[in-house]
Structures are given as structure tokens and as C-alpha cells.
Scaffold this motif. Sequence first.
Motif, mmCIF file in Angstrom:
data_model
loop_
_atom_site.group_PDB
_atom_site.id
_atom_site.type_symbol
_atom_site.label_atom_id
_atom_site.label_comp_id
_atom_site.label_asym_id
_atom_site.label_seq_id
_atom_site.Cartn_x
_atom_site.Cartn_y
_atom_site.Cartn_z
ATOM 1 N N PHE A 53 -10.406 123.635 69.807
ATOM 2 C CA PHE A 53 -10.098 123.801 68.391
ATOM 3 C C PHE A 53 -11.260 124.370 67.587
ATOM 4 C CE2 PHE A 53 -9.341 122.142 64.034
ATOM 5 C CZ PHE A 53 -8.117 122.771 63.797
ATOM 6 N N ALA A 54 -12.476 124.218 68.057
ATOM 7 C CA ALA A 54 -13.620 124.769 67.324
ATOM 8 C C ALA A 54 -13.483 126.281 67.144
ATOM 9 C CB ALA A 54 -14.922 124.441 68.049
ATOM 10 N N LEU A 81 -8.714 113.019 65.762
ATOM 11 C CA LEU A 81 -8.222 114.362 66.094
ATOM 12 C C LEU A 81 -8.223 115.327 64.911
ATOM 13 C CD1 LEU A 81 -5.252 113.492 68.490
ATOM 14 C CD2 LEU A 81 -7.577 114.169 69.089
ATOM 15 N N ILE A 82 -8.752 114.923 63.788
ATOM 16 C CA ILE A 82 -8.901 115.830 62.647
ATOM 17 C C ILE A 82 -10.389 115.964 62.363
ATOM 18 C CG2 ILE A 82 -8.354 116.272 60.233
ATOM 19 C CD1 ILE A 82 -5.826 114.693 60.529
ATOM 20 N N PHE A 83 -10.954 117.133 62.666
ATOM 21 C CA PHE A 83 -12.394 117.337 62.573
ATOM 22 C C PHE A 83 -12.814 118.148 61.355
ATOM 23 C CE2 PHE A 83 -11.831 117.272 67.401
ATOM 24 C CZ PHE A 83 -11.970 115.890 67.443
ATOM 25 N N LYS A 87 -6.063 117.406 55.315
ATOM 26 C CA LYS A 87 -5.235 116.212 55.228
ATOM 27 C C LYS A 87 -4.212 116.260 56.353
ATOM 28 C CE LYS A 87 -5.806 115.832 50.237
ATOM 29 N NZ LYS A 87 -5.143 115.786 48.912
ATOM 30 N N ILE A 88 -3.640 115.125 56.671
ATOM 31 C CA ILE A 88 -2.783 115.046 57.848
ATOM 32 C C ILE A 88 -1.506 115.877 57.701
ATOM 33 C CG2 ILE A 88 -1.466 113.009 57.108
ATOM 34 C CD1 ILE A 88 -1.797 112.082 60.139
ATOM 35 N N GLY A 89 -1.104 116.185 56.506
ATOM 36 C CA GLY A 89 0.104 116.984 56.319
ATOM 37 C C GLY A 89 -0.133 118.479 56.352
#
Length: 248
Positions: A53-54, A81-83, A87-89
Motif C-alpha cells: 500500500f505504500a 490497517l489504516i496508515f 477515515k474508515i469510510g
Amino acid sequence: MKKLMIALVAVFSILPLFSFAAGGNVHLEKANYDLTDKASLQRGAKLFMNYCFACHSTGYQRYQRVATDLDIPEQLMKENLIFTESKIGELMFNSMDKKEAEKWFGSAPPDLTLEARLRGPDWIYTYLHSFYKDESRPFGVNNSVFPDVGMPHVLEELQGISIATFETTTDANGIEHTKVVALTSDESGEMSSDEYDEAVLDLVNFLVYAGEPNKLERQSLGIWVVAFLFVLFFVSYLLKKEYWRDIH
């Protein structure tokens, strides 16, 4: 003349697809992924976020959808898992600047949301097994599936370093061709060969899911649609016979 021109345009427009599909006659290993295996998908999501993901976004996915589909608790998703500051949405974009990425890699790393649909699971699975040591390359590695690829082997710490065995042949025109015929790992990685195979399969599984999150639902619904059409055809046939009975 106009019809001929249209036909020629159509032919030349699909020629690149055939050349891409050929893939340089590379033998692809079978990726036996399983979209019903939630544990595998969870491990694949973890591997992707930590190692891929980087550089590579999955910008057509949302964190919340992934968490819901893969049975990952929302708080766990936020913490592990959110780096980014997302926001999660929100959609899953990384923070890499594309212009800077082009300077580092020669071209900006592509979004991988649809990679499994574009290249196929077997291609990705084989590709992640095909890095080998090559000091002539900027990152010290090359790839037998994607020669002169412009990215490092991000899973090297898991797999270790592979040494390539080459074979040189001469064609009818006297031109020599060199190809990789075998890869041997130095077993310096954190994982054994079997563990690495499983890890790559988990990653492929996640990318297949990313390309079509509702694939299982679509396949399940498709069976009922076909059954409905069969019943509809039978009823329509009986209705047609009833309507035309007096005429015949």
C-alpha cells in the motif's frame, strides 16, 4: 470503403490485447485462491497494507467495505490497517505523490484495485515468485515474468533472495536468446518456501476480492436468474401455444 476502414480500425485496436494476453509465452503457476476463505482474505489484506500500500493504492475500495466484507472489526481496521489520516469510510488512497514516484521508479506505481481482473490471478501469483538477484538493475532485482520491472522485491524479507539459472539458445537466424530456466532461493527469508507460497496466495486472494467484491454474490444470484429464465421460457411457451391454438 468506409466499412473497410471501420474493420481495419477494429482489428488494429484489439491487436495490443492479443500481444498482452500472450504474456511472452511465460508459464504461469496456478493460483488456487478461495474467496470463501475469510481468514486468507484477512491475511491478504494485512500483507497488502503492510507491503504494497505504500506505493499501490486500491482507490476503488473503501476501508469500511473491506472491514465489513472480511469480518474485520472496525476498531481493529482503524488501528492496524489504516496508515494515513483517512477515515474508515473513505477510499483507499495512499499518500505517495505521483510526481515524486515517477522520479523514483520511472513511472507512478499503478492502482491495484483491478489488477487481478486485468492480468489474472495466475499472473500475479507467478510474478511474486519470479524475482531474482540482478545487480545491474536499480533495485538489485529483476523478474522473469516482467523483465526489467521498475520496482523492488517488496516481499524479499519474507521469501529471501533468489538466484537465477539462465539458458542461452540460438535461433535459425543465428540470434542468441537468454531466458531464466530456474530460480533457487538462498532461504534467507523469514518464511519457508511453503509459508511464502501461502502468503502469496493470501495476497492474490485479496486482490481478486478487490477487483470484484460481490463476485460470490453475483455467482450465487446468477444461478437463480438462470432458473427463473428457464421457468419463464416454459410458461411463455405454454402461453404462446394457448394464444395460437385456434389459429393452428
